[in-house]
Design a protein around this motif. Structure first.
Motif, short mmCIF file in Angstrom:
data_model
loop_
_atom_site.label_atom_id
_atom_site.label_comp_id
_atom_site.label_asym_id
_atom_site.label_seq_id
_atom_site.Cartn_x
_atom_site.Cartn_y
_atom_site.Cartn_z
N ASP A 2 -17.37 48.49 44.33
CA ASP A 2 -17.32 49.49 43.27
C ASP A 2 -16.42 50.65 43.66
O ASP A 2 -15.67 51.19 42.86
N GLU A 3 -16.50 51.09 44.92
CA GLU A 3 -15.69 52.21 45.37
C GLU A 3 -14.22 51.87 45.35
O GLU A 3 -13.37 52.71 45.08
N LEU A 4 -13.89 50.59 45.60
CA LEU A 4 -12.49 50.18 45.65
C LEU A 4 -11.89 50.09 44.26
O LEU A 4 -10.76 50.48 44.05
N SER A 5 -12.63 49.55 43.33
CA SER A 5 -12.04 49.13 42.08
C SER A 5 -12.21 50.13 40.94
O SER A 5 -11.51 50.06 39.95
N ALA A 223 10.53 46.39 36.99
CA ALA A 223 9.90 45.32 36.22
C ALA A 223 8.41 45.62 36.06
O ALA A 223 7.84 46.44 36.80
N PRO A 224 7.74 45.00 35.11
CA PRO A 224 6.28 45.16 34.99
C PRO A 224 5.57 44.64 36.23
O PRO A 224 6.05 43.75 36.93
N ILE A 225 4.41 45.21 36.49
CA ILE A 225 3.61 44.78 37.64
C ILE A 225 3.00 43.41 37.37
O ILE A 225 2.37 43.21 36.34
N GLU A 226 3.20 42.50 38.29
CA GLU A 226 2.61 41.17 38.19
C GLU A 226 1.22 41.12 38.83
O GLU A 226 0.29 40.53 38.28
N ARG A 227 1.12 41.74 40.01
CA ARG A 227 -0.11 41.61 40.80
C ARG A 227 -0.30 42.86 41.62
O ARG A 227 0.68 43.48 42.06
N LEU A 228 -1.55 43.25 41.81
CA LEU A 228 -1.87 44.41 42.64
C LEU A 228 -2.63 43.92 43.86
O LEU A 228 -3.61 43.17 43.76
N HIS A 229 -2.16 44.32 45.05
CA HIS A 229 -2.80 43.97 46.32
C HIS A 229 -3.26 45.27 46.98
O HIS A 229 -2.47 46.22 47.06
N PHE A 230 -4.48 45.31 47.48
CA PHE A 230 -4.97 46.56 48.05
C PHE A 230 -6.01 46.28 49.12
O PHE A 230 -6.63 45.21 49.15
N ASP A 231 -6.21 47.27 49.99
CA ASP A 231 -7.17 47.11 51.08
C ASP A 231 -8.47 47.84 50.75
O ASP A 231 -8.67 48.33 49.63
N ASP A 232 -9.34 47.94 51.74
CA ASP A 232 -10.66 48.53 51.54
C ASP A 232 -10.65 50.05 51.48
O ASP A 232 -11.70 50.65 51.25
N HIS A 233 -9.51 50.69 51.69
CA HIS A 233 -9.50 52.13 51.93
C HIS A 233 -8.66 52.90 50.92
O HIS A 233 -8.18 54.00 51.22
N ILE A 234 -8.46 52.34 49.73
CA ILE A 234 -7.71 53.03 48.70
C ILE A 234 -8.35 52.73 47.35
O ILE A 234 -8.85 51.62 47.13
N ALA A 235 -8.40 53.73 46.47
CA ALA A 235 -8.94 53.54 45.13
C ALA A 235 -7.90 52.80 44.30
O ALA A 235 -6.87 53.35 43.94
N ALA A 236 -8.17 51.54 44.01
CA ALA A 236 -7.18 50.71 43.32
C ALA A 236 -7.13 50.98 41.82
O ALA A 236 -6.06 50.90 41.20
N VAL A 238 -8.65 49.08 39.65
CA VAL A 238 -8.89 47.79 39.00
C VAL A 238 -9.90 47.02 39.84
O VAL A 238 -9.97 47.21 41.06
N PRO A 239 -10.68 46.14 39.23
CA PRO A 239 -11.61 45.32 40.02
C PRO A 239 -10.86 44.23 40.75
O PRO A 239 -9.86 43.69 40.26
N ALA A 240 -11.33 43.90 41.93
CA ALA A 240 -10.73 42.80 42.69
C ALA A 240 -11.13 41.47 42.07
O ALA A 240 -12.30 41.22 41.83
N GLU A 241 -10.14 40.62 41.78
CA GLU A 241 -10.40 39.30 41.24
C GLU A 241 -10.45 38.24 42.34
O GLU A 241 -10.97 37.14 42.14
N MET A 242 -9.88 38.56 43.48
CA MET A 242 -9.89 37.64 44.62
C MET A 242 -9.72 38.46 45.89
O MET A 242 -9.02 39.47 45.89
N SER A 243 -10.36 38.02 46.96
CA SER A 243 -10.22 38.66 48.27
C SER A 243 -9.91 37.58 49.29
O SER A 243 -10.59 36.54 49.33
N VAL A 244 -8.90 37.83 50.09
CA VAL A 244 -8.46 36.82 51.07
C VAL A 244 -8.26 37.49 52.43
O VAL A 244 -7.93 38.67 52.51
N PRO A 245 -8.45 36.74 53.53
CA PRO A 245 -8.15 37.28 54.85
C PRO A 245 -6.66 37.21 55.14
O PRO A 245 -5.99 36.25 54.77
N ARG A 246 -6.12 38.25 55.79
CA ARG A 246 -4.73 38.24 56.23
C ARG A 246 -4.67 38.70 57.68
O ARG A 246 -5.35 39.67 58.05
N LYS A 247 -3.89 38.03 58.47
CA LYS A 247 -3.75 38.41 59.88
C LYS A 247 -2.54 39.35 60.00
O LYS A 247 -1.49 39.00 60.54
N ASP A 248 -2.68 40.56 59.48
CA ASP A 248 -1.58 41.51 59.54
C ASP A 248 -2.07 42.92 59.85
O ASP A 248 -1.43 43.91 59.51
#
Length: 272
Positions: A2-5, A223-236, A238-248
């Motif tokens: 909730d805090e993220l999205s 161009a129009p935004i296609e997709r929004l990617h965000f981490d746990d520490h920013i108010a996005a 929008v609600p997250a539709e998918m969450s994936v692990p990244r080694k970065d």
């Protein structure tokens, strides 16, 4: 989540800038001879970009950790571009030839007899004409090492050369960093797009030549935004539709060591 999205009614500061390049390459975990690329920059790439703009040395681990832990990051993917795959060869000396010798430069690494050099093969991926927007915001309750205005000024006048993933991938347009007050990253991107279009129109009219023809566009249309990617520490915003692990998640820049983090995604195809 909730805090993220959620889109908070309160306003916060976001640093927003654009990334356009004829070629870019956002490294993924490398397996064997294959060097892949993501379609948008990850956290470690953005930390490295800001570190280069500030003039941080690779071995300054505390300064890089401050960029990693002091801010939240969001990326609005405008275009993933087209895949370009490069068959790459390189000469390297055997490990035995490097014992007891400093190899801080490529020239030093190759200063062995030619017959001792081996050839390694790899496949490297690039993205052609990819573009995205980036939002950076101080973490809630944190103490960021740099004010957003200072980061924006560093991106305008970087200490080190900026590139998008690899040294051969130079930006094809100014990063045009702006500090924007907004309720969320999504709102910040929308406000940035409006400012960007206004600046493009003004520059277009002001830069006409004696015959009334417009000069070269340094700020390409967004161009129009296609997709929004965000981490746990920013108010996005929008609600997250998918969450994936990244080694970065950067651990040690000098040793190219990275850990896992969670990246959230939301699809905004057709939205400006």
């Amino acid at each position: 989540m909730d805090e993220l999205s959620s889109s908070s009614s309160s306003s916060a500061s976001f640093l927003v800038f654009q990334l356009h390049a004829t070629l870019s390459s956002w490294g993924e975990p490398a397996v064997g001879e294959y060097r892949g690329t993501a379609e948008h920059p990850g956290q470690s790439a953005l930390v490295g970009l800001l570190g280069a703009a500030l003039g941080l040395q690779r071995d300054d681990e505390l300064a890089h950790a401050a960029l990693r832990d002091g801010y939240g990051y969001a990326v609005a993917r405008l275009s993933g571009g087209r895949l370009l795959r490069d068959y790459h060869t390189a000469q390297v000396p055997p490990r035995s030839a490097l014992k007891g010798r400093p190899t801080s430069t490529r020239r030093a690494e190759l200063s062995v007899p030619r017959h001792d050099l081996n050839t390694i093969l790899s496949t490297r991926d690039y993205r052609q004409d990819a573009s995205s927007l980036v939002a950076v915001a101080p973490r809630s309750g944190g103490l960021p090492a740099h004010a957003l205005d200072a980061l924006a000024e560093a991106l305008r006048r970087p200490r080190f050369v900026l590139y998008l993933g690899r040294k051969s991938c130079a930006p094809s347009a100014p990063l045009w960093p702006q500090v924007i007050e907004a309720s969320s990253a999504r709102d910040a991107f929308a406000r940035y797009a409006a400012l960007h279009e206004s600046a493009r129109t003004a520059a277009h009219e002001a830069s006409r030549d004696a015959r009334g023809r417009p000069a070269l566009d340094l700020l390409p249309a967004l161009a129009p935004i296609e997709r929004l990617h965000f981490d746990d520490h920013i108010a996005a915003g929008v609600p997250a539709e998918m969450s994936v692990p990244r080694k970065d998640r950067l651990i040690r820049r000098i040793g190219w060591q990275f850990g896992d983090r969670t990246e959230h995604m939301a699809w905004l195809a057709g939205e400006g």
